[in-house]
Design a protein around this motif. Structure first.
Motif, short mmCIF file in Angstrom:
data_model
loop_
_atom_site.label_atom_id
_atom_site.label_comp_id
_atom_site.label_asym_id
_atom_site.label_seq_id
_atom_site.Cartn_x
_atom_site.Cartn_y
_atom_site.Cartn_z
N PRO A 177 0.84 -1.19 0.00
CA PRO A 177 0.00 0.00 0.00
C PRO A 177 0.88 1.26 0.00
O PRO A 177 1.83 1.36 0.77
N VAL A 178 0.55 2.19 -0.86
CA VAL A 178 1.38 3.37 -1.13
C VAL A 178 1.63 4.17 0.15
O VAL A 178 2.74 4.66 0.38
N LEU A 179 0.62 4.33 0.98
CA LEU A 179 0.78 5.15 2.18
C LEU A 179 1.66 4.49 3.25
O LEU A 179 2.13 5.16 4.15
N MET A 180 1.89 3.18 3.14
CA MET A 180 2.69 2.48 4.15
C MET A 180 4.07 2.09 3.64
O MET A 180 5.00 1.97 4.43
N MET A 181 4.20 1.88 2.35
CA MET A 181 5.48 1.47 1.77
C MET A 181 6.18 2.69 1.20
O MET A 181 5.61 3.40 0.39
N ASN A 182 7.40 2.94 1.63
CA ASN A 182 8.14 4.11 1.15
C ASN A 182 9.05 3.76 -0.01
O ASN A 182 10.11 4.36 -0.18
N LEU A 183 8.66 2.80 -0.82
CA LEU A 183 9.47 2.39 -1.95
C LEU A 183 8.83 2.80 -3.27
O LEU A 183 7.61 2.73 -3.42
N VAL A 184 9.66 3.23 -4.19
CA VAL A 184 9.20 3.49 -5.56
C VAL A 184 10.25 2.92 -6.51
O VAL A 184 11.44 3.12 -6.34
N GLU A 185 9.79 2.11 -7.44
CA GLU A 185 10.67 1.49 -8.43
C GLU A 185 10.84 2.47 -9.60
O GLU A 185 9.86 2.99 -10.12
N GLU B 164 10.65 9.14 -0.14
CA GLU B 164 10.50 7.80 -0.70
C GLU B 164 11.89 7.21 -0.95
O GLU B 164 12.86 7.92 -1.11
N VAL B 165 11.97 5.90 -0.98
CA VAL B 165 13.24 5.22 -1.26
C VAL B 165 13.20 4.73 -2.70
O VAL B 165 12.47 3.79 -3.02
N PRO B 166 13.94 5.39 -3.59
CA PRO B 166 13.94 4.97 -4.99
C PRO B 166 14.80 3.71 -5.20
O PRO B 166 15.89 3.61 -4.65
N VAL B 167 14.26 2.76 -5.95
CA VAL B 167 14.96 1.53 -6.26
C VAL B 167 15.11 1.46 -7.78
O VAL B 167 14.13 1.23 -8.48
N PRO B 168 16.32 1.72 -8.29
CA PRO B 168 16.49 1.70 -9.75
C PRO B 168 16.49 0.27 -10.30
O PRO B 168 17.04 -0.63 -9.67
#
Length: 46
Positions: A8-16, A40-44
């Protein structure tokens, strides 16, 4: 450049962050910097 938020976007601070074939390095770095700033934590990925 594609972006995929983890659910869920509001709980997970990850963005691919997905680099497209035509995405240059400057554009990718700008996108990554935006998410660094937003908390947010970006994951490339490729």
């Amino acid at each position: 450049m594609g972006m995929h938020f983890m659910n869920p976007v509001l709980m997970m601070n990850l963005v691919e962050l997905i680099r497209g074939l035509a995405t240059d390095g400057e554009t990718f770095d700008t996108g990554r910097g935006f998410y660094d700033y937003s908390g947010e934590v970006p994951v490339p990925t490729r």
